[in-house]
Design an enzyme around this catalytic site. Structure first.
Site, short mmCIF file in Angstrom:
data_model
loop_
_atom_site.label_atom_id
_atom_site.label_comp_id
_atom_site.label_asym_id
_atom_site.label_seq_id
_atom_site.Cartn_x
_atom_site.Cartn_y
_atom_site.Cartn_z
N GLY A 98 0.83 -1.20 0.00
CA GLY A 98 0.00 0.00 0.00
C GLY A 98 0.86 1.25 0.00
O GLY A 98 2.02 1.22 -0.40
N SER A 99 0.28 2.33 0.49
CA SER A 99 0.98 3.61 0.41
C SER A 99 2.05 3.74 1.50
O SER A 99 2.00 3.07 2.53
CB SER A 99 -0.04 4.74 0.57
OG SER A 99 -0.67 4.62 1.83
N VAL A 150 0.59 4.80 5.03
CA VAL A 150 -0.03 3.71 5.80
C VAL A 150 1.04 2.68 6.19
O VAL A 150 0.98 2.09 7.26
CB VAL A 150 -1.22 3.09 5.03
CG1 VAL A 150 -1.84 1.96 5.85
CG2 VAL A 150 -2.28 4.14 4.73
N GLY A 151 2.05 2.53 5.35
CA GLY A 151 3.17 1.63 5.69
C GLY A 151 3.81 2.01 7.01
O GLY A 151 4.17 1.16 7.83
N GLU A 205 5.56 -3.35 1.02
CA GLU A 205 5.64 -3.08 -0.42
C GLU A 205 4.93 -1.76 -0.64
O GLU A 205 3.70 -1.72 -0.67
CB GLU A 205 4.98 -4.21 -1.23
CG GLU A 205 5.65 -5.57 -1.09
CD GLU A 205 6.94 -5.70 -1.89
OE1 GLU A 205 7.34 -4.73 -2.56
OE2 GLU A 205 7.55 -6.76 -1.82
N CYS A 221 1.99 0.56 -9.01
CA CYS A 221 3.03 1.08 -8.10
C CYS A 221 4.34 1.34 -8.81
O CYS A 221 5.04 2.29 -8.47
CB CYS A 221 3.24 0.11 -6.94
SG CYS A 221 3.67 -1.55 -7.48
P1 NAD Z 1 -3.47 2.37 1.18
O1 NAD Z 1 -2.18 2.42 1.91
O2 NAD Z 1 -4.42 3.49 1.32
O3 NAD Z 1 -4.29 1.05 1.61
C1 NAD Z 1 -3.71 -0.23 1.66
C2 NAD Z 1 -4.42 -1.08 2.71
O4 NAD Z 1 -4.25 -0.47 3.98
C3 NAD Z 1 -5.91 -1.24 2.47
O5 NAD Z 1 -6.26 -2.59 2.69
C4 NAD Z 1 -6.54 -0.33 3.51
O6 NAD Z 1 -7.76 -0.82 4.02
C5 NAD Z 1 -5.51 -0.28 4.62
N1 NAD Z 1 -5.46 1.03 5.29
C6 NAD Z 1 -5.66 2.25 4.72
N2 NAD Z 1 -5.50 3.23 5.65
C7 NAD Z 1 -5.19 2.62 6.81
C8 NAD Z 1 -4.93 3.09 8.14
N3 NAD Z 1 -4.94 4.38 8.44
N4 NAD Z 1 -4.65 2.17 9.10
C9 NAD Z 1 -4.62 0.85 8.81
N5 NAD Z 1 -4.90 0.36 7.57
C10 NAD Z 1 -5.17 1.22 6.58
O7 NAD Z 1 -3.08 2.11 -0.35
P2 NAD Z 1 -4.04 2.05 -1.60
O8 NAD Z 1 -4.54 3.42 -1.87
O9 NAD Z 1 -5.01 0.94 -1.45
O10 NAD Z 1 -3.00 1.60 -2.75
C11 NAD Z 1 -2.21 2.50 -3.45
C12 NAD Z 1 -0.80 2.56 -2.89
O11 NAD Z 1 -0.23 1.26 -2.84
C13 NAD Z 1 0.14 3.38 -3.78
O12 NAD Z 1 0.97 4.15 -2.98
C14 NAD Z 1 0.95 2.30 -4.51
O13 NAD Z 1 2.20 2.74 -4.97
C15 NAD Z 1 1.06 1.26 -3.46
N6 NAD Z 1 1.33 -0.05 -4.04
C16 NAD Z 1 2.55 -0.63 -3.87
C17 NAD Z 1 2.83 -1.85 -4.47
C18 NAD Z 1 4.17 -2.51 -4.31
O14 NAD Z 1 4.27 -3.68 -4.67
N7 NAD Z 1 5.18 -1.84 -3.83
C19 NAD Z 1 1.84 -2.49 -5.22
C20 NAD Z 1 0.61 -1.86 -5.35
C21 NAD Z 1 0.35 -0.64 -4.76
#
Ligand code: NAD
Length: 469
Positions: A189-190, A193-194, A211, A245
């Site tokens: 994810g982002s 949030v990471g 990731e 991503c």
């Molecule tokens: P996100 O971080 O908003 O959400 C990812 C997950 O985290 C979701 O399941 C969501 O429910 C959960 N989440 C969201 N906010 C949270 C919080 N405050 N506390 C706990 N959990 C929470 O990401 P997104 O918008 O779903 O995806 C897009 C991002 O993911 C982009 O930054 C993209 O670059 C990245 N991404 C990375 C890869 C990789 O392999 N490196 C692959 C795909 C996407």
């Protein structure tokens, strides 16, 4: 208040201890069942992805189904080799002992996925997790509800809940899950949030794979084949509507090849995404942004750039309510614009002309380390220079995005773009603990020389070792 997922976690904990000692063949059976379900339900997967992201069937086959089945097939072919204990040399100091590295399952794992490749980004880490002999709790994205529901159906059809279970939900559910003492957390994810995930994991000292995202640059130098670069970048950037991503986020280009690049890129947008000339807002080959909120954020970024004097090389039309933005290339953008600060994650691409490659290297090194770095060049010197002088999760020369599916390269970021690696053997290792096992002889130990009392001979041996070993 009791954690709503505690009892599911406890059941998996008990089961995970049993999985430690079961034959490898059981892991292979689980992987085969998962693969069979996927192959028998391709139609349902395509429907879910179309409902969530308006992905075409073939796009889904490539980027959601193939990516998972290839991960499963790789594990099925190599699992015995990956899981085998690896003997190590005793060196001079441990002669007479036997040392080996025994990969062992970590235990109960949590896999959290984003929405941009919602089936793949649950399925691929799940394959590695099961190959390594773990149990898994899966948290798909709330932004792709059709795929999330289908993943739940798949898991209930294929696995007992003590081995794999799905928790649907958004921030509250993920927050509750993150309180539990998982043995490993695999988050995609982002970056923001990471950081939350890593903070929560720290409380239980759970290991993490992150990731993440960020801004992945492309450099097109004066020796590049601009037409070749344009075709590859247009595909990599505008597939999945730029919601990838590792999609190229912004371009540094030499003035010498800029005009050719822009003309070719414009041509390839039409060729690749509107081959029947239906119009980009109608064709089935161009997918949509995930939701109106995300589309509106991108329109704001685009408007800010336009209002501060950016030049639209092509594209620029949009309809946020329809989650549509035309593939757009911008140049001459003010340095202070949001487009240079945030991961764009949509079909808008900024381009900047550079004169000195050192400025490009400085720019990359002064910002967060990217997930991917792309270079289009024929110059051996430039390829070597950029490879050595910059840091990125992965680097591709004369192509984009294709590193993702390489069978033998680790995939992942570095610092802000991620921690840990995935895919194939690297995914298996991420979900395994590399346990050292050392067997000593009875009545003998290499440490005997270090037992007190320390006489002159022992002191001589220690000094000899400091000098020579
Ligand atoms: P996100 O971080 O908003 O959400 C990812 C997950 O985290 C979701 O399941 C969501 O429910 C959960 N989440 C969201 N906010 C949270 C919080 N405050 N506390 C706990 N959990 C929470 O990401 P997104 O918008 O779903 O995806 C897009 C991002 O993911 C982009 O930054 C993209 O670059 C990245 N991404 C990375 C890869 C990789 O392999 N490196 C692959 C795909 C996407």
């Amino acid at each position: 208040m009791a954690n709503p997922f505690q009892s599911q976690f406890d059941k998996q904990k008990v089961r995970s201890l049993e999985l430690r000692t079961e034959p490898i063949e059981h892991r292979r059976k689980r992987l085969k069942s998962l693969k069979t379900w996927i192959l028998n339900n391709k139609g349902k997967i395509r429907e879910a992805l179309h409902a969530d992201l308006r992905k075409s069937a073939t796009d889904t086959d490539i980027s959601e189904i193939f990516t998972v089945t290839t991960e499963i097939n790789d594990a099925l072919s190599h699992l015995h080799q990956w899981a085998r204990p690896q003997r190590v040399s005793p060196g001079m100091t441990y002669l007479g002992t036997a040392g080996k590295i025994q990969p062992e399952p970590k235990g109960v794992c949590l896999i959290i996925a984003p929405w941009n490749f919602p089936f793949n980004l649950i399925g691929s880490p799940l394959a590695s997790c099961l190959a390594a002999g773990n149990t898994a709790m899966l948290k798909p994205s709330e932004n792709t509800p059709a795929t999330s529901k289908l993943i739940k159906e798949m898991v209930e059809d294929v696995f007992e809940p003590e081995v794999v279970t799905v928790i649907e939900g958004a921030i509250p559910e993920t927050t509750a899950l993150l309180e539990l003492p998982f043995d490993h957390i695999f988050f995609t994810g982002s970056t923001n949030v990471g950081k939350i995930v890593m903070g929560a994991a720290a409380k239980n000292l759970s290991s993490v794979t992150l990731e993440l995202g960020g801004k992945s640059p492309v450099i097109i130098d004066e020796t590049a084949n601009a037409d070749d670069a344009a075709k590859k970048i247009v595909w990599g950037r505008f597939t999945n509507n730029g919601q990838t991503c590792i999609a190229p986020d912004y371009i540094f280009i030499s003035e010498k090849v800029k005009d050719k690049f822009v003309a070719s890129a414009k041509k390839y947008v039409a060729e690749l995404f509107d081959s029947k000339s239906e119009g980009l807002s109608h064709t089935q080959d161009y997918s949509r942004l995930v939701n109106v909120k995300h589309a509106s954020r991108l329109v704001e970024i685009l408007d800010e750039a336009k209002n501060s004097g950016a030049h639209i090389e092509f594209g620029g039309t949009h309809n946020a309510n329809e989650k549509f933005i035309e593939p757009t290339l911008l140049s001459n953008i003010d340095e202070s614009n949001r487009i240079w600060q945030e991961e764009i994650f949509g079909p808008i691409m900024p381009m900047k002309i550079y004169r000195d490659i050192d400025q490009v290297i400085d720019h990359i090194n002064q910002n967060d380390k990217p997930l991917a770095l792309y270079l289009f060049s024929r110059s051996r010197k430039t390829k070597k220079r950029i490879t050595k002088a910059t840091s990125a999760g992965s680097m591709v020369i004369n192509d984009v995005v294709v590193q993702y599916a390489h069978p033998n390269l680790p995939f992942g970021g570095v610092n802000h773009s991620g921690i840990g690696k995935s895919h194939g053997k690297y995914g298996f290792m991420e979900f395994s603990n590399q346990k050292s096992v050392l067997s000593q002889r009875i009545g003998l130990t290499n440490a005997l020389l270090f037992y007190p009392p320390f006489n002159g001979f022992k002191k001589w041996v220690v000094n000899f070792m400091i000098k020579w070993f």
